[in-house]
Write a protein that holds these residues in place. Structure first.
Motif, PDB file in Angstrom:
ATOM      1  N   ALA A  92       0.827  -1.211   0.000  1.00 25.66           N
ATOM      2  CA  ALA A  92       0.000   0.000   0.000  1.00 25.66           C
ATOM      3  C   ALA A  92       0.857   1.254   0.000  1.00 25.66           C
ATOM      4  O   ALA A  92       1.976   1.272   0.510  1.00 25.66           O
ATOM      5  CB  ALA A  92      -0.926   0.006   1.219  1.00 25.66           C
ATOM      6  N   VAL A  93       0.311   2.294  -0.606  1.00 29.71           N
ATOM      7  CA  VAL A  93       0.880   3.648  -0.552  1.00 29.71           C
ATOM      8  C   VAL A  93      -0.289   4.618  -0.448  1.00 29.71           C
ATOM      9  O   VAL A  93      -1.321   4.424  -1.111  1.00 29.71           O
ATOM     10  CB  VAL A  93       1.717   3.958  -1.824  1.00 29.71           C
ATOM     11  N   GLN A  94      -0.139   5.640   0.370  1.00 30.93           N
ATOM     12  CA  GLN A  94      -1.052   6.783   0.341  1.00 30.93           C
ATOM     13  C   GLN A  94      -0.229   8.003  -0.040  1.00 30.93           C
ATOM     14  O   GLN A  94       0.875   8.208   0.483  1.00 30.93           O
ATOM     15  CB  GLN A  94      -1.715   7.027   1.709  1.00 30.93           C
TER      16      GLN A  94
ATOM     17  N   LEU B   7       4.090  -0.363  -6.961  1.00 34.70           N
ATOM     18  CA  LEU B   7       4.482   0.189  -5.662  1.00 34.70           C
ATOM     19  C   LEU B   7       5.874  -0.342  -5.345  1.00 34.70           C
ATOM     20  O   LEU B   7       6.129  -1.544  -5.445  1.00 34.70           O
ATOM     21  CB  LEU B   7       3.490  -0.243  -4.567  1.00 34.70           C
ATOM     22  N   ASP B  44       4.901   8.029  -0.589  1.00 38.18           N
ATOM     23  CA  ASP B  44       4.048   7.644   0.531  1.00 38.18           C
ATOM     24  C   ASP B  44       4.047   8.705   1.625  1.00 38.18           C
ATOM     25  O   ASP B  44       5.095   9.236   2.007  1.00 38.18           O
ATOM     26  CB  ASP B  44       4.500   6.315   1.115  1.00 38.18           C
ATOM     27  N   ASN B  51       4.048   0.409   4.844  1.00 39.26           N
ATOM     28  CA  ASN B  51       3.755   0.819   3.468  1.00 39.26           C
ATOM     29  C   ASN B  51       4.986   0.733   2.578  1.00 39.26           C
ATOM     30  O   ASN B  51       6.125   0.790   3.061  1.00 39.26           O
ATOM     31  CB  ASN B  51       3.279   2.278   3.457  1.00 39.26           C
ATOM     32  N   HIS B  52       4.724   0.644   1.279  1.00 40.41           N
ATOM     33  CA  HIS B  52       5.782   0.855   0.302  1.00 40.41           C
ATOM     34  C   HIS B  52       6.070   2.367   0.231  1.00 40.41           C
ATOM     35  O   HIS B  52       5.323   3.180   0.796  1.00 40.41           O
ATOM     36  CB  HIS B  52       5.361   0.312  -1.058  1.00 40.41           C
ATOM     37  N   GLY B  53       7.170   2.733  -0.451  1.00 39.75           N
ATOM     38  CA  GLY B  53       7.604   4.124  -0.418  1.00 39.75           C
ATOM     39  C   GLY B  53       7.149   4.991  -1.578  1.00 39.75           C
ATOM     40  O   GLY B  53       7.005   6.206  -1.432  1.00 39.75           O
ATOM     41  N   LEU B  54       6.935   4.369  -2.735  1.00 43.56           N
ATOM     42  CA  LEU B  54       6.626   5.148  -3.933  1.00 43.56           C
ATOM     43  C   LEU B  54       5.560   4.416  -4.752  1.00 43.56           C
ATOM     44  O   LEU B  54       5.594   3.191  -4.876  1.00 43.56           O
ATOM     45  CB  LEU B  54       7.870   5.318  -4.807  1.00 43.56           C
ATOM     46  N   ALA B  55       4.631   5.204  -5.298  1.00 39.83           N
ATOM     47  CA  ALA B  55       3.609   4.661  -6.204  1.00 39.83           C
ATOM     48  C   ALA B  55       3.777   5.275  -7.583  1.00 39.83           C
ATOM     49  O   ALA B  55       4.029   6.476  -7.704  1.00 39.83           O
ATOM     50  CB  ALA B  55       2.217   4.980  -5.677  1.00 39.83           C
TER      51      ALA B  55
END
Lengths: 97, 97
Positions: A92-94, B7, B44, B51-55
């Motif tokens: 997930a990322v926000q 992600l 993020d 969470n992952h860091g980048l989308a």
């Protein structure tokens, strides 16, 4: 806008019916959580090995709207009843949009 | 439209400069690959643990447009030079939109 992205991977023994039910149940959330401004559910097209199986891209006016969604009991009910039994991975990322 | 979502998670020792350079280099791809119709890169927000860091959310007219992007040498150069040295995890989905 504030965007929430989550990618879910399924267990090897998850059935097509179970996966479809997750998408169907998630699809009800915009009707239950008015803070959701945009809600897109995408099933992986199967082009690439190692992909996750389902994408959810949700947009909110701001962080506060996202937090309402994140913590909403109707959302949690879908996670507990339909997602947790078949989920093998989650990313997930926000981010601000 | 056809959407590609990826992600990325970073290694613990990835620097802020390295992460920013990935976003900067990816941001050049729409100028190099005309098949890209929409290209959004999101860092993020740090609200949630794990969470992952980048989308990256990229949109194309169709699968063929996505495949041009996926296999484009300029894209691969960014992956090899800037992403691979600091990536700790990757999740992706492609889906019809």
């Amino acid at each position: 806008m504030f965007r929430h992205i989550v990618l879910l991977a399924w267990t090897a023994d998850a059935t097509a019916a179970q996966k479809a039910e997750v998408a169907a149940q998630l699809g009800k959330l915009p009707g239950a959580i008015p803070e959701i401004r945009r809600y897109e559910i995408g099933v992986d097209a199967g082009l690439n090995e190692g992909n996750h199986g389902l994408a959810i891209v949700a947009e909110f006016d701001d962080v506060a709207g996202y937090v309402v969604y994140r913590d909403h009991p109707v959302h949690h009910a879908v996670i507990e009843e339909y997602i947790k039994p078949i989920v093998a991975g989650r990313a997930a990322v926000q981010h601000q949009l």
